[in-house]
Design a protein around this motif. Sequence first.
Motif, PDB file in Angstrom:
ATOM      1  N   LEU A  46       0.810  -1.222   0.000  1.00 54.23           N
ATOM      2  CA  LEU A  46       0.000   0.000   0.000  1.00 54.23           C
ATOM      3  C   LEU A  46       0.845   1.275   0.000  1.00 54.23           C
ATOM      4  CD1 LEU A  46      -2.659  -1.246   2.544  1.00 54.23           C
ATOM      5  CD2 LEU A  46      -2.870  -1.135   0.053  1.00 54.23           C
ATOM      6  N   PHE A  49       1.047   3.138   3.212  1.00 54.27           N
ATOM      7  CA  PHE A  49      -0.324   3.511   3.579  1.00 54.27           C
ATOM      8  C   PHE A  49      -0.700   4.890   3.049  1.00 54.27           C
ATOM      9  CE2 PHE A  49       1.147   0.561   6.888  1.00 54.27           C
ATOM     10  CZ  PHE A  49       0.232  -0.457   6.695  1.00 54.27           C
ATOM     11  N   THR A  52      -5.818   5.176  -0.121  1.00 52.64           N
ATOM     12  CA  THR A  52      -6.993   4.643   0.575  1.00 52.64           C
ATOM     13  C   THR A  52      -7.676   3.554  -0.239  1.00 52.64           C
ATOM     14  OG1 THR A  52      -8.393   6.364  -0.364  1.00 52.64           O
ATOM     15  CG2 THR A  52      -7.434   6.780   1.826  1.00 52.64           C
ATOM     16  N   LYS A  53      -7.289   3.440  -1.506  1.00 52.55           N
ATOM     17  CA  LYS A  53      -7.865   2.415  -2.373  1.00 52.55           C
ATOM     18  C   LYS A  53      -6.812   2.027  -3.400  1.00 52.55           C
ATOM     19  CE  LYS A  53     -11.686   1.568  -5.525  1.00 52.55           C
ATOM     20  NZ  LYS A  53     -12.868   2.106  -6.185  1.00 52.55           N
ATOM     21  N   PHE A  69      -7.871  -3.387  -2.287  1.00 52.65           N
ATOM     22  CA  PHE A  69      -7.750  -2.919  -0.905  1.00 52.65           C
ATOM     23  C   PHE A  69      -8.534  -1.630  -0.736  1.00 52.65           C
ATOM     24  CE2 PHE A  69      -3.904  -5.373  -1.529  1.00 52.65           C
ATOM     25  CZ  PHE A  69      -3.704  -6.006  -0.318  1.00 52.65           C
ATOM     26  N   LEU A  71      -9.122   1.191   2.378  1.00 52.34           N
ATOM     27  CA  LEU A  71      -8.673   1.566   3.719  1.00 52.34           C
ATOM     28  C   LEU A  71      -9.537   2.683   4.271  1.00 52.34           C
ATOM     29  CD1 LEU A  71      -6.027   0.294   2.364  1.00 52.34           C
ATOM     30  CD2 LEU A  71      -4.857   1.493   4.177  1.00 52.34           C
ATOM     31  N   LYS A  72      -9.830   2.577   5.562  1.00 53.92           N
ATOM     32  CA  LYS A  72     -10.597   3.605   6.256  1.00 53.92           C
ATOM     33  C   LYS A  72      -9.847   3.956   7.536  1.00 53.92           C
ATOM     34  CE  LYS A  72     -14.998   4.482   8.487  1.00 53.92           C
ATOM     35  NZ  LYS A  72     -16.229   3.885   8.972  1.00 53.92           N
ATOM     36  N   LYS A  73      -9.334   5.168   7.597  1.00 59.15           N
ATOM     37  CA  LYS A  73      -8.580   5.603   8.772  1.00 59.15           C
ATOM     38  C   LYS A  73      -9.563   5.919   9.897  1.00 59.15           C
ATOM     39  CE  LYS A  73      -4.761   8.468  10.104  1.00 59.15           C
ATOM     40  NZ  LYS A  73      -3.643   9.234   9.656  1.00 59.15           N
ATOM     41  N   THR A  79      -6.280   1.884  11.467  1.00 62.78           N
ATOM     42  CA  THR A  79      -6.920   1.871  10.150  1.00 62.78           C
ATOM     43  C   THR A  79      -7.627   0.533   9.983  1.00 62.78           C
ATOM     44  OG1 THR A  79      -5.148   3.247   9.229  1.00 62.78           O
ATOM     45  CG2 THR A  79      -6.512   2.054   7.660  1.00 62.78           C
ATOM     46  N   ASP A  80      -8.809   0.569   9.396  1.00 65.25           N
ATOM     47  CA  ASP A  80      -9.497  -0.659   8.992  1.00 65.25           C
ATOM     48  C   ASP A  80      -9.274  -0.836   7.502  1.00 65.25           C
ATOM     49  OD1 ASP A  80     -10.479  -1.373  11.437  1.00 65.25           O
ATOM     50  OD2 ASP A  80     -12.549  -0.802  11.033  1.00 65.25           O
ATOM     51  N   SER A  81      -9.102  -2.073   7.097  1.00 66.38           N
ATOM     52  CA  SER A  81      -8.898  -2.362   5.683  1.00 66.38           C
ATOM     53  C   SER A  81      -9.744  -3.561   5.292  1.00 66.38           C
ATOM     54  CB  SER A  81      -7.418  -2.663   5.407  1.00 66.38           C
ATOM     55  OG  SER A  81      -7.237  -3.031   4.056  1.00 66.38           O
ATOM     56  N   ILE A 102      -5.494  -2.556  11.311  1.00 65.64           N
ATOM     57  CA  ILE A 102      -4.101  -2.136  11.199  1.00 65.64           C
ATOM     58  C   ILE A 102      -3.819  -1.151  12.324  1.00 65.64           C
ATOM     59  CG2 ILE A 102      -2.375  -1.036   9.718  1.00 65.64           C
ATOM     60  CD1 ILE A 102      -4.198  -1.857   7.320  1.00 65.64           C
TER      61      ILE A 102
END
Length: 158
Positions: A46, A49, A52-53, A69, A71-73, A79-81, A102
Amino acid sequence: MKNLKISSSILSNQKNIYLIKMQEYEKTNHHIVICSANYLRLKKILKNFSKTKIELNRKEKKSRFKAKFLLKKLSKHTTDSILEFSNLDSSFLNVFNIEINIYHDVELAEVKSLNGFHPNKFPFQSENIPKSEDEKSQQNRFLTEVLDTILTGDFYEE
């Protein structure tokens, strides 16, 4: 003399507790090592990081694979992925959805769920769907294999 007996009794009990807990410590240490290595793999995939996508593809002679992938911070440290890993040429188990937590402050990445199945929660008896005792470990090792496949499998970004 009495103090010596008390001291030796305390030491004896501490050794017994240590021996009983040792197996649990080894499991925990192994789990942390796997989660730490998965964090480093995700960081590489990623691009530290920074995205986000990301969608990655791989085309072989016989198969096409896709890894997506999202990702949501949640906070500065968390972070959730969601990883959606697909074999586009297979109709049997062609998509794996892996939710990943994460943790940036401790540099760990742990599977939250795999295809909607969460690892065991305590107490185990109250669960509707019985799982193996090492479900959590199995899910994190599976994530390791998927991430290694992405890193070594000539995946490219669209």
